[in-house]
Design a protein around this motif. Structure first.
Motif, short mmCIF file in Angstrom:
data_model
loop_
_atom_site.label_atom_id
_atom_site.label_comp_id
_atom_site.label_asym_id
_atom_site.label_seq_id
_atom_site.Cartn_x
_atom_site.Cartn_y
_atom_site.Cartn_z
N TRP A 1 -4.83 13.93 -0.84
CA TRP A 1 -5.49 13.19 0.24
C TRP A 1 -6.29 12.01 -0.32
CZ3 TRP A 1 -4.19 13.19 5.07
CH2 TRP A 1 -5.00 12.53 6.00
N ASN A 2 -6.94 12.22 -1.45
CA ASN A 2 -7.63 11.12 -2.10
C ASN A 2 -6.64 10.03 -2.51
OD1 ASN A 2 -8.61 10.02 -5.09
ND2 ASN A 2 -10.28 10.17 -3.61
N GLY A 3 -5.45 10.44 -2.93
CA GLY A 3 -4.42 9.47 -3.26
C GLY A 3 -4.00 8.64 -2.06
N LEU A 4 -3.91 9.29 -0.89
CA LEU A 4 -3.58 8.55 0.32
C LEU A 4 -4.65 7.53 0.65
CD1 LEU A 4 -1.79 8.25 2.95
CD2 LEU A 4 -3.45 9.81 3.99
N GLU A 5 -5.93 7.92 0.55
CA GLU A 5 -7.02 6.99 0.85
C GLU A 5 -6.96 5.77 -0.06
OE1 GLU A 5 -10.32 10.28 2.43
OE2 GLU A 5 -10.34 9.61 0.35
N SER A 6 -6.68 5.98 -1.33
CA SER A 6 -6.56 4.85 -2.28
C SER A 6 -5.35 3.99 -1.95
CB SER A 6 -6.46 5.38 -3.72
OG SER A 6 -7.63 6.08 -4.08
N GLU A 7 -4.27 4.62 -1.56
CA GLU A 7 -3.05 3.89 -1.20
C GLU A 7 -3.28 2.98 0.00
OE1 GLU A 7 0.88 5.37 1.09
OE2 GLU A 7 0.51 6.39 -0.82
N VAL A 8 -3.94 3.50 1.02
CA VAL A 8 -4.24 2.69 2.21
C VAL A 8 -5.15 1.53 1.85
CG1 VAL A 8 -5.43 2.71 4.44
CG2 VAL A 8 -3.86 4.58 3.84
N LEU A 9 -6.14 1.79 1.01
CA LEU A 9 -7.06 0.73 0.58
C LEU A 9 -6.30 -0.37 -0.17
CD1 LEU A 9 -9.96 -0.35 0.20
CD2 LEU A 9 -10.13 1.10 -1.82
N ASN A 10 -5.44 0.00 -1.09
CA ASN A 10 -4.68 -0.98 -1.86
C ASN A 10 -3.71 -1.76 -0.98
OD1 ASN A 10 -5.96 -0.23 -4.24
ND2 ASN A 10 -4.42 1.32 -4.74
N ARG A 11 -3.12 -1.10 0.00
CA ARG A 11 -2.21 -1.77 0.91
C ARG A 11 -2.96 -2.80 1.75
NH1 ARG A 11 1.15 2.58 3.69
NH2 ARG A 11 1.76 2.93 1.54
N PHE A 12 -4.16 -2.44 2.18
CA PHE A 12 -4.98 -3.40 2.93
C PHE A 12 -5.28 -4.63 2.09
CE2 PHE A 12 -9.31 -5.00 3.49
CZ PHE A 12 -9.21 -5.54 4.77
N LYS A 13 -5.72 -4.43 0.88
CA LYS A 13 -6.11 -5.56 0.02
C LYS A 13 -4.92 -6.46 -0.32
CE LYS A 13 -8.35 -3.00 -3.06
NZ LYS A 13 -9.21 -2.61 -4.20
#
Length: 303
Positions: A176-188
């Motif tokens: 789940w932490n990996g998903l949160e980081s993935e979404v953040l990177n996709r946004f940026k």
């Protein structure tokens, strides 16, 4: 009772009540999110949530709104938190946990406040408290994660227990932490404008589970984002990820695999806490089936 004694009693009672009325705005318990609609895409909260007992909360800290949560008083757990993603400009703050006076007292401050001892019984009855999580074998799982919030105040505001669900460590610090980081990177990398995120919890379908016989334990975590303005030169493999995308994560490694399959090759510490990426429509279909409500998360499907 003499007038002098009555005056002393009234003054003492007022002094006892003052901490609950310390915010600039009083009594913001309401049936809607009218004070914090900007955290929802097109200023429109999810529709189709028909069950009773849910309380909208405009999450207020340091005299500002930071995100919104839909809280269930009976389960002492949020159904979801909604926010606008903004990359953190600093480190995760020290965990200073807070509660909502407005849930305990209808005329109390709408400002979240730090836990104090002893706690008023009205607070204990109205929401989760730190004692619930002691020796529970669950971590405090953020729905609106600190790393998705920009300023120190934004990040500190996420540490209210009305933004928290009991989450297994293998999920919280793993997939789940990996998903949160993935979404953040996709946004940026690809989102040109605002990204609205709604993250929530899905309780067990047949037999509810609890910590301390008080706080509902979710069987799954879920999340969806809406980024209506994104780069036109998206690589082909990323086009299904915009303008919306969603995911469901396991919070119980012993659950069936109908919603989220298990990766048998995953490491022992995270096996069974897998996250399945999916379309927004697929997530809404799962929520409709599991919660019995035809939920639409983003107005116009974020188009």
């Amino acid at each position: 009772m003499s007038q002098k004694k009555m005056l002393r009693f009234s003054t003492g009672a007022l002094l006892l009540l003052l901490p609950w009325f310390g915010g600039l705005v009083l009594g913001e318990i309401s049936n809607d999110f009218s004070q914090c609609l900007d955290f929802f895409y097109n200023t429109t909260p999810p529709v189709g949530i028909t069950a009773a007992g849910y309380q909208p909360i405009c999450q207020r800290y340091k005299n500002q709104y930071h995100f919104a949560s839909l809280y269930n008083r009976q389960s002492r757990s949020p159904l979801y938190s909604a926010y606008v993603l903004s990359p953190a400009d600093g480190k995760r703050p020290r965990s200073t946990w807070m509660f909502e006076p407005q849930l305990a007292f209808s005329r109390a401050s709408s400002e979240m406040q730090r836990f104090q001892t002893p706690l008023d019984q009205n607070v204990i009855e109205s929401q989760a408290v730190l004692e619930d999580y002691k020796n529970s074998n669950f971590t405090k799982g953020h729905l609106n994660p600190s790393q998705h919030q920009k300023t120190v105040e934004d990040r500190k505001a996420t540490f209210t227990l009305t933004n928290i669900v009991p989450q297994k460590a293998g999920s919280n610090s793993g997939p789940w932490n990996g998903l949160e980081s993935e979404v953040l990177n996709r946004f940026k990398a690809f989102c040109n404008g605002s990204m609205h995120v709604i993250t929530g919890a899905m309780p067990y379908e047949s037999e509810p589970r609890w910590i301390n016989n008080r706080v509902s334990v979710p069987e799954y975590m879920w999340s969806a984002y809406c980024c209506p303005s994104y780069r036109s030169d998206l690589p082909e493999f990323l086009k299904p990820f915009f303008p919306t995308y969603a995911a469901v994560g396991r919070n119980d490694r012993n659950s069936g695999e109908e919603i989220v399959p298990v990766n048998a090759k995953a490491g022992a510490s995270v096996r069974g806490y897998d996250v399945r990426r999916m379309s927004l429509e697929a997530l809404e279909g799962i929520l409709k089936q599991r919660l019995g409500m035809p939920i639409t998360l983003f107005h116009g499907q974020c188009q």
